[in-house]
Every structure is written in C-alpha cells, then in structure tokens.
Design a protein around this motif. Structure first.
Motif, mmCIF file in Angstrom:
data_model
loop_
_atom_site.group_PDB
_atom_site.id
_atom_site.type_symbol
_atom_site.label_atom_id
_atom_site.label_comp_id
_atom_site.label_asym_id
_atom_site.label_seq_id
_atom_site.Cartn_x
_atom_site.Cartn_y
_atom_site.Cartn_z
ATOM 1 N N PRO A 1 0.745 -28.643 -31.765
ATOM 2 C CA PRO A 1 0.862 -28.809 -30.224
ATOM 3 C C PRO A 1 -0.257 -30.027 -29.763
ATOM 4 C CG PRO A 1 -0.229 -26.754 -30.544
ATOM 5 C CD PRO A 1 0.267 -27.382 -31.909
ATOM 6 N N ARG A 2 0.362 -30.933 -28.746
ATOM 7 C CA ARG A 2 -0.610 -32.120 -28.522
ATOM 8 C C ARG A 2 -0.270 -32.399 -26.890
ATOM 9 N NH1 ARG A 2 1.999 -37.195 -31.796
ATOM 10 N NH2 ARG A 2 3.996 -37.243 -30.764
ATOM 11 N N LEU A 3 -1.283 -33.101 -26.507
ATOM 12 C CA LEU A 3 -1.282 -33.469 -25.035
ATOM 13 C C LEU A 3 -1.533 -34.836 -24.866
ATOM 14 C CD1 LEU A 3 -3.358 -30.641 -23.459
ATOM 15 C CD2 LEU A 3 -1.208 -30.673 -23.585
ATOM 16 N N ASP A 4 -0.644 -35.566 -24.105
ATOM 17 C CA ASP A 4 -0.987 -37.113 -23.734
ATOM 18 C C ASP A 4 -2.088 -37.174 -22.474
ATOM 19 O OD1 ASP A 4 0.070 -36.649 -21.326
ATOM 20 O OD2 ASP A 4 1.942 -37.740 -21.785
ATOM 21 N N ILE A 5 -2.522 -38.373 -22.343
ATOM 22 C CA ILE A 5 -3.841 -38.501 -21.675
ATOM 23 C C ILE A 5 -3.456 -38.034 -20.152
ATOM 24 C CG2 ILE A 5 -3.379 -40.906 -20.820
ATOM 25 C CD1 ILE A 5 -6.314 -41.365 -21.472
ATOM 26 N N GLY B 1 -16.853 -41.387 -27.518
ATOM 27 C CA GLY B 1 -16.650 -40.382 -28.806
ATOM 28 C C GLY B 1 -16.951 -39.050 -28.218
ATOM 29 N N LEU B 2 -16.831 -38.701 -27.102
ATOM 30 C CA LEU B 2 -17.060 -37.544 -26.418
ATOM 31 C C LEU B 2 -15.898 -36.534 -26.502
ATOM 32 C CD1 LEU B 2 -19.141 -38.244 -22.980
ATOM 33 C CD2 LEU B 2 -20.033 -37.274 -25.175
ATOM 34 N N VAL B 3 -14.900 -36.881 -26.543
ATOM 35 C CA VAL B 3 -13.518 -36.296 -26.622
ATOM 36 C C VAL B 3 -12.695 -36.699 -27.727
ATOM 37 C CG1 VAL B 3 -11.399 -35.561 -25.501
ATOM 38 C CG2 VAL B 3 -13.519 -35.782 -24.274
ATOM 39 N N PRO B 4 -12.332 -36.013 -28.952
ATOM 40 C CA PRO B 4 -11.747 -36.693 -30.011
ATOM 41 C C PRO B 4 -10.151 -36.916 -29.508
ATOM 42 C CG PRO B 4 -11.983 -34.147 -30.285
ATOM 43 C CD PRO B 4 -12.881 -34.697 -28.945
ATOM 44 N N ALA B 5 -9.634 -37.841 -30.026
ATOM 45 C CA ALA B 5 -8.195 -38.276 -29.927
ATOM 46 C C ALA B 5 -7.552 -38.778 -30.973
ATOM 47 C CB ALA B 5 -7.970 -39.093 -28.565
ATOM 48 N N HIS B 6 -6.289 -39.025 -30.999
ATOM 49 C CA HIS B 6 -5.609 -39.451 -32.159
ATOM 50 C C HIS B 6 -4.826 -40.523 -31.591
ATOM 51 C CE1 HIS B 6 -7.145 -36.362 -34.816
ATOM 52 N NE2 HIS B 6 -6.860 -35.557 -33.825
ATOM 53 N N TRP B 7 -4.614 -41.741 -32.132
ATOM 54 C CA TRP B 7 -3.567 -42.712 -31.718
ATOM 55 C C TRP B 7 -2.417 -42.849 -32.734
ATOM 56 C CZ3 TRP B 7 -5.075 -45.954 -27.755
ATOM 57 C CH2 TRP B 7 -6.384 -46.002 -27.346
ATOM 58 N N ASP B 8 -1.200 -42.891 -31.853
ATOM 59 C CA ASP B 8 -0.080 -42.913 -32.832
ATOM 60 C C ASP B 8 0.293 -44.469 -33.089
ATOM 61 O OD1 ASP B 8 0.962 -43.769 -30.552
ATOM 62 O OD2 ASP B 8 2.404 -42.297 -30.052
ATOM 63 N N TRP C 1 -3.320 -39.006 -28.174
ATOM 64 C CA TRP C 1 -2.745 -37.842 -28.307
ATOM 65 C C TRP C 1 -3.925 -36.698 -28.467
ATOM 66 C CZ3 TRP C 1 1.736 -36.811 -26.564
ATOM 67 C CH2 TRP C 1 2.738 -37.890 -26.662
ATOM 68 N N PHE C 2 -4.041 -35.552 -27.646
ATOM 69 C CA PHE C 2 -5.256 -34.786 -27.619
ATOM 70 C C PHE C 2 -4.836 -33.423 -28.125
ATOM 71 C CE2 PHE C 2 -5.798 -38.062 -24.409
ATOM 72 C CZ PHE C 2 -7.224 -38.394 -24.943
ATOM 73 N N ASP C 3 -5.745 -32.658 -28.885
ATOM 74 C CA ASP C 3 -5.652 -31.409 -28.970
ATOM 75 C C ASP C 3 -5.664 -30.395 -27.757
ATOM 76 O OD1 ASP C 3 -7.498 -28.736 -29.627
ATOM 77 O OD2 ASP C 3 -6.294 -29.359 -31.406
ATOM 78 N N PRO C 4 -4.899 -29.375 -27.781
ATOM 79 C CA PRO C 4 -4.796 -28.492 -26.497
ATOM 80 C C PRO C 4 -6.109 -28.096 -25.878
ATOM 81 C CG PRO C 4 -3.180 -28.052 -27.954
ATOM 82 C CD PRO C 4 -3.977 -28.845 -28.798
ATOM 83 N N SER C 5 -7.121 -28.044 -26.539
ATOM 84 C CA SER C 5 -8.596 -27.714 -26.065
ATOM 85 C C SER C 5 -9.047 -28.968 -25.267
ATOM 86 C CB SER C 5 -9.377 -27.350 -27.210
ATOM 87 O OG SER C 5 -9.570 -28.457 -27.956
ATOM 88 N N VAL D 1 -13.285 -31.675 -21.355
ATOM 89 C CA VAL D 1 -13.357 -33.000 -20.332
ATOM 90 C C VAL D 1 -13.920 -32.137 -19.162
ATOM 91 C CG1 VAL D 1 -12.126 -34.437 -18.671
ATOM 92 C CG2 VAL D 1 -11.253 -34.386 -21.089
ATOM 93 N N ARG D 2 -13.494 -30.949 -18.878
ATOM 94 C CA ARG D 2 -14.028 -30.168 -17.695
ATOM 95 C C ARG D 2 -15.456 -29.904 -18.008
ATOM 96 N NH1 ARG D 2 -9.039 -27.603 -17.495
ATOM 97 N NH2 ARG D 2 -9.901 -25.840 -18.714
#
Length: 105
Positions: A11-15, A36-43, A49-53, A58-59
């Motif tokens: 499962p992944r989320l977009d921005i 570098g505070l929030v990990p993300a992956h580039w396709d 793309w982000f992890d569901p957490s 971010v909050r």
C-alpha cells in the motif's frame, strides 16, 4: 485479486493523499521530504510515493514545529528519539510476555 505471476504492491500514498490526510499543503510535504524528515520513494515517472504511516508522521512534525517551536533539525532528533523509544518499549513487552531475562542483564 492477486496473481501468482504478479507481485502484490505494498500500500502506498501519493503526495496529495498524504497532504489531505495530514491537513497540510502538498508543498509542505515535499519540503519535509527534501529535508529528510519524511521518507518517500520516487517511481520511474518522477512521482513521490509514501508509506501509509506518512500522514501521521507529517502531523507529528507540524505539531512539534508549531507547539514546541522546534526547528526542523530538532524535530528530526525528537522523531528519531521517539522511534528508538518505541523499539525499546516493544522489546520490553516481548521480554515481559515471555518472562525471559532481559538482554541487558
């Protein structure tokens, strides 16, 4: 429906989904990724793309920055310490439930 020939995608989320779920602007989420505070992956198409957490993270960043007036370097340190505490507490629960001797003794 899954196929034995195709791997299941995690499962992944977009921005936009992360921004909406966390109540922030997508540019702020992108800034957190740059810092570098929030990990993300580039396709391959250049999308993030982000992890569901990620919305919860971010909050947490926004709350630490606003409520405690921490700069983003201090926020990164606090988040790292909180993650380490979570790991230690989860290990402690495993040891207590198994009634074994803790590894630090």
């Amino acid at each position: 429906m899954s196929s034995p020939l195709l791997p299941a995608l995690p499962p992944r989320l977009d921005i936009g989904m992360v921004a909406a779920a966390s109540g922030t602007h997508p540019e702020l989420v992108a800034r957190f990724v740059e810092l570098g505070l929030v990990p993300a992956h580039w396709d391959g198409a250049g999308r993030l793309w982000f992890d569901p957490s990620a919305p919860g993270l971010v909050r947490r960043i926004v709350r630490l920055h606003a409520d405690l007036s921490l700069n983003y370097t201090a926020v990164a340190l606090v988040i790292d310490l909180l993650a380490r505490i979570d790991v230690l507490e989860s290990r402690r629960r495993v040891i207590r439930s198994g009634k074994g001797t803790p590894p630090w003794r």
